[in-house]
Design a protein around this motif. Sequence first.
Motif, PDB file in Angstrom:
ATOM      1  N   VAL A   1       0.611  -3.027  -5.053  1.00 21.32           N
ATOM      2  CA  VAL A   1      -0.878  -2.602  -4.980  1.00 21.32           C
ATOM      3  C   VAL A   1      -0.733  -1.157  -5.406  1.00 21.32           C
ATOM      4  O   VAL A   1      -1.646  -0.773  -6.231  1.00 21.32           O
ATOM      5  CB  VAL A   1      -1.589  -2.907  -3.560  1.00 21.32           C
ATOM      6  CG1 VAL A   1      -2.704  -1.769  -3.537  1.00 21.32           C
ATOM      7  CG2 VAL A   1      -1.382  -4.034  -3.054  1.00 21.32           C
ATOM      8  N   TRP A   2       0.157  -0.324  -4.929  1.00 16.14           N
ATOM      9  CA  TRP A   2       0.264   1.047  -5.550  1.00 16.14           C
ATOM     10  C   TRP A   2       0.506   1.125  -6.914  1.00 16.14           C
ATOM     11  O   TRP A   2       0.023   1.756  -7.997  1.00 16.14           O
ATOM     12  CB  TRP A   2       1.473   1.684  -4.837  1.00 16.14           C
ATOM     13  CG  TRP A   2       1.753   2.954  -5.388  1.00 16.14           C
ATOM     14  CD1 TRP A   2       1.004   4.149  -5.010  1.00 16.14           C
ATOM     15  CD2 TRP A   2       2.939   3.342  -6.079  1.00 16.14           C
ATOM     16  NE1 TRP A   2       1.773   5.304  -5.642  1.00 16.14           N
ATOM     17  CE2 TRP A   2       2.939   4.748  -6.351  1.00 16.14           C
ATOM     18  CE3 TRP A   2       3.842   2.582  -6.648  1.00 16.14           C
ATOM     19  CZ2 TRP A   2       3.942   5.361  -7.139  1.00 16.14           C
ATOM     20  CZ3 TRP A   2       4.788   3.042  -7.426  1.00 16.14           C
ATOM     21  CH2 TRP A   2       4.677   4.445  -7.698  1.00 16.14           C
ATOM     22  N   LYS A   3       1.440   0.280  -7.458  1.00 17.95           N
ATOM     23  CA  LYS A   3       1.999   0.251  -8.874  1.00 17.95           C
ATOM     24  C   LYS A   3       0.910  -0.271  -9.793  1.00 17.95           C
ATOM     25  O   LYS A   3       0.768   0.276 -10.803  1.00 17.95           O
ATOM     26  CB  LYS A   3       3.111  -0.908  -8.910  1.00 17.95           C
ATOM     27  CG  LYS A   3       3.772  -0.735 -10.367  1.00 17.95           C
ATOM     28  CD  LYS A   3       4.605   0.326 -10.350  1.00 17.95           C
ATOM     29  CE  LYS A   3       5.639   0.372 -11.367  1.00 17.95           C
ATOM     30  NZ  LYS A   3       6.289   1.649 -11.793  1.00 17.95           N
ATOM     31  N   SER A   4      -0.216  -0.969  -9.292  1.00 14.26           N
ATOM     32  CA  SER A   4      -1.126  -1.542 -10.107  1.00 14.26           C
ATOM     33  C   SER A   4      -2.154  -0.243 -10.275  1.00 14.26           C
ATOM     34  O   SER A   4      -3.048  -0.443 -11.041  1.00 14.26           O
ATOM     35  CB  SER A   4      -1.809  -2.726  -9.660  1.00 14.26           C
ATOM     36  OG  SER A   4      -2.634  -2.396  -8.198  1.00 14.26           O
ATOM     37  N   GLY A   5      -2.035   0.595  -9.383  1.00 18.43           N
ATOM     38  CA  GLY A   5      -3.152   1.778  -9.638  1.00 18.43           C
ATOM     39  C   GLY A   5      -4.418   1.525  -8.576  1.00 18.43           C
ATOM     40  O   GLY A   5      -5.446   2.227  -8.648  1.00 18.43           O
ATOM     41  N   ASN A   6      -4.414   0.479  -7.799  1.00 15.58           N
ATOM     42  CA  ASN A   6      -5.144   0.459  -6.746  1.00 15.58           C
ATOM     43  C   ASN A   6      -5.192   1.337  -5.498  1.00 15.58           C
ATOM     44  O   ASN A   6      -4.680   0.744  -4.368  1.00 15.58           O
ATOM     45  CB  ASN A   6      -5.599  -1.255  -6.391  1.00 15.58           C
ATOM     46  CG  ASN A   6      -6.694  -1.389  -5.709  1.00 15.58           C
ATOM     47  OD1 ASN A   6      -7.407  -0.512  -5.043  1.00 15.58           O
ATOM     48  ND2 ASN A   6      -7.059  -2.735  -5.601  1.00 15.58           N
ATOM     49  N   TYR A   7      -5.311   2.525  -5.777  1.00 13.14           N
ATOM     50  CA  TYR A   7      -4.939   3.558  -4.599  1.00 13.14           C
ATOM     51  C   TYR A   7      -5.941   3.320  -3.419  1.00 13.14           C
ATOM     52  O   TYR A   7      -5.399   3.485  -2.128  1.00 13.14           O
ATOM     53  CB  TYR A   7      -5.055   4.945  -5.268  1.00 13.14           C
ATOM     54  CG  TYR A   7      -4.068   4.996  -6.285  1.00 13.14           C
ATOM     55  CD1 TYR A   7      -2.627   4.852  -6.016  1.00 13.14           C
ATOM     56  CD2 TYR A   7      -4.476   5.485  -7.621  1.00 13.14           C
ATOM     57  CE1 TYR A   7      -1.678   5.274  -6.958  1.00 13.14           C
ATOM     58  CE2 TYR A   7      -3.669   5.680  -8.535  1.00 13.14           C
ATOM     59  CZ  TYR A   7      -2.168   5.459  -8.306  1.00 13.14           C
ATOM     60  OH  TYR A   7      -1.387   5.575  -9.261  1.00 13.14           O
ATOM     61  N   ALA A   8      -7.217   2.891  -3.613  1.00 10.38           N
ATOM     62  CA  ALA A   8      -8.272   2.692  -2.665  1.00 10.38           C
ATOM     63  C   ALA A   8      -7.534   1.740  -1.473  1.00 10.38           C
ATOM     64  O   ALA A   8      -7.609   1.980  -0.391  1.00 10.38           O
ATOM     65  CB  ALA A   8      -9.544   2.578  -3.070  1.00 10.38           C
ATOM     66  N   LYS A   9      -7.418   0.762  -2.115  1.00 13.20           N
ATOM     67  CA  LYS A   9      -6.726  -0.470  -1.395  1.00 13.20           C
ATOM     68  C   LYS A   9      -5.579  -0.010  -0.756  1.00 13.20           C
ATOM     69  O   LYS A   9      -5.278  -0.457   0.536  1.00 13.20           O
ATOM     70  CB  LYS A   9      -6.306  -1.907  -2.157  1.00 13.20           C
ATOM     71  CG  LYS A   9      -6.225  -3.043  -1.313  1.00 13.20           C
ATOM     72  CD  LYS A   9      -6.407  -4.288  -2.415  1.00 13.20           C
ATOM     73  CE  LYS A   9      -6.255  -5.418  -1.416  1.00 13.20           C
ATOM     74  NZ  LYS A   9      -6.083  -6.751  -2.238  1.00 13.20           N
ATOM     75  N   PHE A  10      -4.641   0.445  -1.441  1.00 14.86           N
ATOM     76  CA  PHE A  10      -3.098   0.985  -0.804  1.00 14.86           C
ATOM     77  C   PHE A  10      -3.503   2.003   0.414  1.00 14.86           C
ATOM     78  O   PHE A  10      -2.943   1.966   1.234  1.00 14.86           O
ATOM     79  CB  PHE A  10      -2.289   1.560  -1.983  1.00 14.86           C
ATOM     80  CG  PHE A  10      -1.268   2.195  -1.464  1.00 14.86           C
ATOM     81  CD1 PHE A  10      -0.181   1.490  -1.320  1.00 14.86           C
ATOM     82  CD2 PHE A  10      -1.267   3.569  -1.319  1.00 14.86           C
ATOM     83  CE1 PHE A  10       1.249   1.998  -0.617  1.00 14.86           C
ATOM     84  CE2 PHE A  10       0.145   4.261  -1.242  1.00 14.86           C
ATOM     85  CZ  PHE A  10       1.160   3.391  -0.774  1.00 14.86           C
ATOM     86  N   GLU A  11      -4.476   2.940   0.117  1.00 21.45           N
ATOM     87  CA  GLU A  11      -4.695   3.902   1.134  1.00 21.45           C
ATOM     88  C   GLU A  11      -5.444   3.269   2.446  1.00 21.45           C
ATOM     89  O   GLU A  11      -5.052   3.502   3.705  1.00 21.45           O
ATOM     90  CB  GLU A  11      -5.722   5.103   0.721  1.00 21.45           C
ATOM     91  CG  GLU A  11      -4.939   5.771  -0.350  1.00 21.45           C
ATOM     92  CD  GLU A  11      -5.580   6.883  -1.134  1.00 21.45           C
ATOM     93  OE1 GLU A  11      -6.716   6.941  -0.664  1.00 21.45           O
ATOM     94  OE2 GLU A  11      -5.212   7.674  -2.108  1.00 21.45           O
ATOM     95  N   GLU A  12      -6.313   2.083   2.172  1.00 23.09           N
ATOM     96  CA  GLU A  12      -6.725   1.538   3.339  1.00 23.09           C
ATOM     97  C   GLU A  12      -5.789   0.744   4.116  1.00 23.09           C
ATOM     98  O   GLU A  12      -5.862   1.206   5.469  1.00 23.09           O
ATOM     99  CB  GLU A  12      -7.944   0.429   3.012  1.00 23.09           C
ATOM    100  CG  GLU A  12      -8.138  -0.301   4.085  1.00 23.09           C
ATOM    101  CD  GLU A  12      -9.089  -1.620   3.478  1.00 23.09           C
ATOM    102  OE1 GLU A  12      -9.996  -2.242   4.403  1.00 23.09           O
ATOM    103  OE2 GLU A  12      -8.973  -1.642   2.262  1.00 23.09           O
ATOM    104  N   TYR A  13      -4.642   0.299   3.800  1.00 24.20           N
ATOM    105  CA  TYR A  13      -3.656  -0.231   4.247  1.00 24.20           C
ATOM    106  C   TYR A  13      -2.845   0.739   4.957  1.00 24.20           C
ATOM    107  O   TYR A  13      -2.642   0.623   6.173  1.00 24.20           O
ATOM    108  CB  TYR A  13      -2.744  -1.099   3.144  1.00 24.20           C
ATOM    109  CG  TYR A  13      -1.480  -1.636   3.841  1.00 24.20           C
ATOM    110  CD1 TYR A  13      -1.296  -2.737   4.812  1.00 24.20           C
ATOM    111  CD2 TYR A  13      -0.409  -1.173   3.479  1.00 24.20           C
ATOM    112  CE1 TYR A  13      -0.550  -3.002   5.355  1.00 24.20           C
ATOM    113  CE2 TYR A  13       0.718  -1.525   4.166  1.00 24.20           C
ATOM    114  CZ  TYR A  13       1.041  -2.617   4.864  1.00 24.20           C
ATOM    115  OH  TYR A  13       1.871  -3.150   5.543  1.00 24.20           O
TER     116      TYR A  13
END
Length: 281
Positions: free
Chosen positions: A193-205
């Motif tokens: 998820v982080w590698k894909s650049g989806n930082y919002a989803k990564f941070e929520e987790y």
Amino acid sequence: PAGETTDEGRKSMLRTVLTSLGYSDSDINTMPEMRNEYSDDFTKIVAFDLEWEKGTNNIIGISIVELLNGESTPVNSKVIYSATGKDKNFTKEDAEEFLQLMHRYQNEGFKVTGHNILGADSDVQKLVSVSGNTKLGMSVALRSLDTMLLAFRNGDKTSFSRNFGPSLENLSQAFKVGSKAGAGITGESAHGVWKSGNYAKFEEYIQGDSVLAARILQEMAKNKGKSVKVMNSRKQEQTLQIHETVPIWYDTGKPEIGRNQRYTGMNVLYDIQSFNNLREN
């Protein structure tokens, strides 16, 4: 180290270990752990959760949250990335700076916690391996409270072990503090998820995991003397009898009656590979 019998004996052992790590008496005397009210003071909690690329020491992000004055709503919640960029792994300087941050929190009277942060191949291990600062990492580890290890400590008649304690989700359900955030993300998939650049989803987790760990610590402190039912990985119900909610330095030798006899407190830190060399010092 040998076993302890009194709080003063425990503090004396902590002083001995911290001295061996290079701290002066004046440094140690100002630490909150030396105050009589330290053990029962949970007005300031900070929890962190670190994510890395599995099979490596590549740290990709760390979340921290604070809980203040007994409130369960987090404040000062944030995710820390490498100073070189969100899409970069932590450098030596990044990792040491984070350890220094936790050290400052501890000196300010915060209880530093997280779930499985002191595992044999987990958060503190990664920070020490990347930073190269073994002694700072050991002092932070000694003064931290790991919710998984506390569950192992309190699970006298359970199947939990040093490396296989209750999951964060199961412990959260047992203490009724909420559920994991970031639907569909696991520790295995967080890097993708982080590698894909989806930082919002990564941070929520990862922020969700820090919040749960902080709330669990609050509930453990509130429920001393009580028992809770928690599921293990085989969906079998286990009973935890809540004793003191204490950092790892509090237990130095053979456990007292009523605690898990396989839990040896600060000695388990030597399971962490990067701390092995400190045995000789």
